[in-house]
Design a protein around this motif. Sequence first.
Motif, PDB file in Angstrom:
ATOM      1  N   ALA A 262       0.802  -1.252  -0.050  1.00 26.31           N
ATOM      2  CA  ALA A 262       0.000  -0.119  -0.050  1.00 26.31           C
ATOM      3  C   ALA A 262       0.820   1.297  -0.039  1.00 26.31           C
ATOM      4  O   ALA A 262       0.252   2.273  -0.476  1.00 26.31           O
ATOM      5  CB  ALA A 262      -1.087   0.105   1.196  1.00 26.31           C
ATOM      6  N   ALA A 263       2.031   1.240   0.504  1.00 29.15           N
ATOM      7  CA  ALA A 263       2.883   2.580   0.512  1.00 29.15           C
ATOM      8  C   ALA A 263       3.809   2.546  -0.739  1.00 29.15           C
ATOM      9  O   ALA A 263       4.757   3.281  -0.638  1.00 29.15           O
ATOM     10  CB  ALA A 263       3.799   2.226   1.854  1.00 29.15           C
ATOM     11  N   LEU A 264       3.672   1.638  -1.526  1.00 31.55           N
ATOM     12  CA  LEU A 264       4.460   1.875  -2.998  1.00 31.55           C
ATOM     13  C   LEU A 264       3.768   3.005  -3.664  1.00 31.55           C
ATOM     14  O   LEU A 264       2.734   2.842  -4.160  1.00 31.55           O
ATOM     15  CB  LEU A 264       4.605   0.658  -3.543  1.00 31.55           C
ATOM     16  N   ILE A 265       4.690   3.910  -4.249  1.00 32.01           N
ATOM     17  CA  ILE A 265       4.125   4.886  -5.067  1.00 32.01           C
ATOM     18  C   ILE A 265       4.473   4.754  -6.364  1.00 32.01           C
ATOM     19  O   ILE A 265       5.811   4.558  -6.599  1.00 32.01           O
ATOM     20  CB  ILE A 265       4.730   6.193  -4.553  1.00 32.01           C
ATOM     21  N   VAL A 266       3.884   5.032  -7.341  1.00 30.83           N
ATOM     22  CA  VAL A 266       4.017   4.524  -8.539  1.00 30.83           C
ATOM     23  C   VAL A 266       4.285   5.725  -9.360  1.00 30.83           C
ATOM     24  O   VAL A 266       3.718   7.076  -9.224  1.00 30.83           O
ATOM     25  CB  VAL A 266       2.637   4.093  -9.507  1.00 30.83           C
ATOM     26  N   VAL A 267       5.601   6.020 -10.026  1.00 33.23           N
ATOM     27  CA  VAL A 267       6.025   7.114 -10.590  1.00 33.23           C
ATOM     28  C   VAL A 267       6.178   7.020 -12.232  1.00 33.23           C
ATOM     29  O   VAL A 267       6.539   5.764 -12.689  1.00 33.23           O
ATOM     30  CB  VAL A 267       7.316   7.680  -9.999  1.00 33.23           C
ATOM     31  N   ASP A 268       5.927   8.048 -12.771  1.00 32.68           N
ATOM     32  CA  ASP A 268       6.010   7.971 -14.340  1.00 32.68           C
ATOM     33  C   ASP A 268       7.400   7.981 -15.050  1.00 32.68           C
ATOM     34  O   ASP A 268       8.155   8.946 -15.068  1.00 32.68           O
ATOM     35  CB  ASP A 268       5.056   8.956 -15.120  1.00 32.68           C
ATOM     36  N   ASP A 269       8.008   6.717 -15.291  1.00 34.12           N
ATOM     37  CA  ASP A 269       9.273   6.857 -16.007  1.00 34.12           C
ATOM     38  C   ASP A 269       9.319   6.069 -17.334  1.00 34.12           C
ATOM     39  O   ASP A 269      10.274   5.654 -17.853  1.00 34.12           O
ATOM     40  CB  ASP A 269      10.419   6.023 -15.307  1.00 34.12           C
ATOM     41  N   ALA A 270       7.964   6.370 -17.691  1.00 33.68           N
ATOM     42  CA  ALA A 270       7.876   5.196 -18.900  1.00 33.68           C
ATOM     43  C   ALA A 270       8.705   5.609 -20.253  1.00 33.68           C
ATOM     44  O   ALA A 270       8.865   4.858 -20.999  1.00 33.68           O
ATOM     45  CB  ALA A 270       6.424   5.195 -19.211  1.00 33.68           C
ATOM     46  N   SER A 271       9.156   6.783 -20.293  1.00 32.51           N
ATOM     47  CA  SER A 271      10.046   7.489 -21.276  1.00 32.51           C
ATOM     48  C   SER A 271      11.451   6.850 -21.425  1.00 32.51           C
ATOM     49  O   SER A 271      12.248   7.108 -22.522  1.00 32.51           O
ATOM     50  CB  SER A 271       9.787   8.871 -21.598  1.00 32.51           C
ATOM     51  N   GLN A 272      11.935   6.323 -20.190  1.00 32.33           N
ATOM     52  CA  GLN A 272      13.526   5.921 -20.112  1.00 32.33           C
ATOM     53  C   GLN A 272      13.414   4.615 -20.561  1.00 32.33           C
ATOM     54  O   GLN A 272      12.578   3.502 -20.621  1.00 32.33           O
ATOM     55  CB  GLN A 272      13.743   6.260 -18.586  1.00 32.33           C
ATOM     56  N   ASN A 273      14.922   4.143 -20.499  1.00 28.95           N
ATOM     57  CA  ASN A 273      15.140   2.691 -20.775  1.00 28.95           C
ATOM     58  C   ASN A 273      14.947   2.110 -19.366  1.00 28.95           C
ATOM     59  O   ASN A 273      14.729   2.618 -18.392  1.00 28.95           O
ATOM     60  CB  ASN A 273      16.302   2.605 -21.507  1.00 28.95           C
ATOM     61  N   ALA A 274      15.265   0.693 -19.587  1.00 34.58           N
ATOM     62  CA  ALA A 274      14.897  -0.242 -18.341  1.00 34.58           C
ATOM     63  C   ALA A 274      15.727   0.181 -17.169  1.00 34.58           C
ATOM     64  O   ALA A 274      15.431  -0.087 -16.059  1.00 34.58           O
ATOM     65  CB  ALA A 274      14.831  -1.713 -18.820  1.00 34.58           C
ATOM     66  N   ILE A 275      16.872   0.425 -17.463  1.00 34.69           N
ATOM     67  CA  ILE A 275      17.844   0.727 -16.380  1.00 34.69           C
ATOM     68  C   ILE A 275      17.514   1.768 -15.512  1.00 34.69           C
ATOM     69  O   ILE A 275      17.358   1.897 -14.514  1.00 34.69           O
ATOM     70  CB  ILE A 275      19.620   0.514 -16.678  1.00 34.69           C
ATOM     71  N   VAL A 276      17.333   2.954 -16.429  1.00 36.85           N
ATOM     72  CA  VAL A 276      17.039   4.120 -16.038  1.00 36.85           C
ATOM     73  C   VAL A 276      15.629   4.160 -15.110  1.00 36.85           C
ATOM     74  O   VAL A 276      15.435   4.927 -14.205  1.00 36.85           O
ATOM     75  CB  VAL A 276      17.036   5.448 -16.920  1.00 36.85           C
ATOM     76  N   ILE A 277      14.807   3.481 -15.608  1.00 35.04           N
ATOM     77  CA  ILE A 277      13.295   3.322 -14.903  1.00 35.04           C
ATOM     78  C   ILE A 277      13.559   2.726 -13.453  1.00 35.04           C
ATOM     79  O   ILE A 277      13.015   3.197 -12.739  1.00 35.04           O
ATOM     80  CB  ILE A 277      12.247   2.284 -15.731  1.00 35.04           C
ATOM     81  N   VAL A 278      14.415   1.718 -13.402  1.00 40.60           N
ATOM     82  CA  VAL A 278      14.315   1.601 -12.009  1.00 40.60           C
ATOM     83  C   VAL A 278      15.072   2.295 -11.251  1.00 40.60           C
ATOM     84  O   VAL A 278      14.973   2.603  -9.935  1.00 40.60           O
ATOM     85  CB  VAL A 278      15.347  -0.045 -11.979  1.00 40.60           C
ATOM     86  N   ALA A 279      16.279   2.780 -11.557  1.00 43.85           N
ATOM     87  CA  ALA A 279      16.986   3.513 -10.829  1.00 43.85           C
ATOM     88  C   ALA A 279      16.029   5.131 -10.570  1.00 43.85           C
ATOM     89  O   ALA A 279      16.318   5.687  -9.422  1.00 43.85           O
ATOM     90  CB  ALA A 279      18.324   4.190 -11.531  1.00 43.85           C
ATOM     91  N   GLY A 280      15.456   5.419 -11.488  1.00 44.82           N
ATOM     92  CA  GLY A 280      14.745   6.596 -11.258  1.00 44.82           C
ATOM     93  C   GLY A 280      13.655   6.657 -10.449  1.00 44.82           C
ATOM     94  O   GLY A 280      13.237   7.272  -9.579  1.00 44.82           O
ATOM     95  N   SER A 281      13.022   5.265 -10.277  1.00 42.71           N
ATOM     96  CA  SER A 281      11.854   5.170  -9.389  1.00 42.71           C
ATOM     97  C   SER A 281      12.542   4.994  -8.043  1.00 42.71           C
ATOM     98  O   SER A 281      11.814   5.390  -6.817  1.00 42.71           O
ATOM     99  CB  SER A 281      10.881   4.010  -9.719  1.00 42.71           C
ATOM    100  N   ASN A 282      13.597   4.166  -7.857  1.00 42.01           N
ATOM    101  CA  ASN A 282      14.325   4.172  -6.361  1.00 42.01           C
ATOM    102  C   ASN A 282      14.582   5.632  -5.843  1.00 42.01           C
ATOM    103  O   ASN A 282      14.580   5.845  -4.803  1.00 42.01           O
ATOM    104  CB  ASN A 282      15.437   3.338  -6.651  1.00 42.01           C
ATOM    105  N   ALA A 283      15.139   6.611  -6.788  1.00 47.51           N
ATOM    106  CA  ALA A 283      15.429   7.866  -6.448  1.00 47.51           C
ATOM    107  C   ALA A 283      14.335   8.741  -6.128  1.00 47.51           C
ATOM    108  O   ALA A 283      14.419   9.672  -5.293  1.00 47.51           O
ATOM    109  CB  ALA A 283      16.170   8.460  -7.606  1.00 47.51           C
ATOM    110  N   GLU A 284      12.979   8.410  -6.397  1.00 50.39           N
ATOM    111  CA  GLU A 284      11.817   8.942  -5.800  1.00 50.39           C
ATOM    112  C   GLU A 284      11.622   8.811  -4.562  1.00 50.39           C
ATOM    113  O   GLU A 284      10.569   9.549  -3.911  1.00 50.39           O
ATOM    114  CB  GLU A 284      10.687   8.707  -7.140  1.00 50.39           C
ATOM    115  N   VAL A 285      12.102   7.727  -3.961  1.00 46.08           N
ATOM    116  CA  VAL A 285      11.805   7.583  -2.219  1.00 46.08           C
ATOM    117  C   VAL A 285      12.282   8.703  -1.846  1.00 46.08           C
ATOM    118  O   VAL A 285      13.464   8.793  -1.335  1.00 46.08           O
ATOM    119  CB  VAL A 285      12.298   6.082  -1.860  1.00 46.08           C
TER     120      VAL A 285
END
Length: 300
Positions: free
Chosen positions: A92-115
Amino acid sequence: MGDQASNANPTGRVTVVRSLNMDLVARAPRLPKPGETLAGHAFAQVPGGKGGNQAVAAARLGAQVAMIGCIGDDSNGGILKAALEHEGIDCAALIVVDDASQNAIVIVAGSNAEVSPASIDAQDALIACADVIVCQLETPPQTVRAALAAGRRLQRTTILNPAPAATKLPVDWFPLIDYLIPNEIEAATLSGVPIATVDDARRAAEMLKAKGARNVIVTLGAQGVFALLDGAGGKHMPAPKSNAIDTAAAGDTFIGGFAAELARGAAVTDAIAFGQRAAAIAVTREGAQPFIPHRGEVAV
């Protein structure tokens, strides 16, 4: 893998301030040399990240688990969330962030950086109801500190796995940490003491404990762990014998098992031994998160 029914009545609550990655795993006969192109024979996409692995380990090994963090708004994010929910982990405490325009590696790093620290501040109730808070260094430093500080303020037990190892931890972090759990490389990086023996691990642990961490547990792979515990001195606990074929999730399994047992009210040395037994099973399997053992497979 074991029968998930063995975890039907988990006791103890663990909250993981997490990083989630989609591991892209290529199998090859050996590691390529620099500049070499090497033919692989298998490829898989596997849910991973230290936070995700530790959460799954804690859930399979007997704890009620919740996660605080972010995932990408893409297919990988959906797979990662579904994998956690399959393990009974509260997302329930997972927040979805929109990184859909990035490649797979940046998507993961980007969402982690949003915490962010604000993510932690918004989850006081989730932290307050946890027995144990687990953090790593794959999310922003200010967020890790906020989680540790919240755990201390709310009188919860805090665990920091300092991976990937930083050159130093800020000095004001150490008093917020109940259990600092580095491997030998991380302990050497943080303490400045090269580690090749158990005595080296003792010296590194003493330096880190002197900075203010209440307990320091250095994992040493096949040599076991060295635990410098509050009020109990140092103790070397050899690793159980196993036929290791893949150590990818050994450390995360140890931390998840240790946290789960600690949350259940086990004595510290018993929780360490349980985590060691779980890790000894994990290393006999080729793969990481999907092959972390269930509680029913670990002798208690």
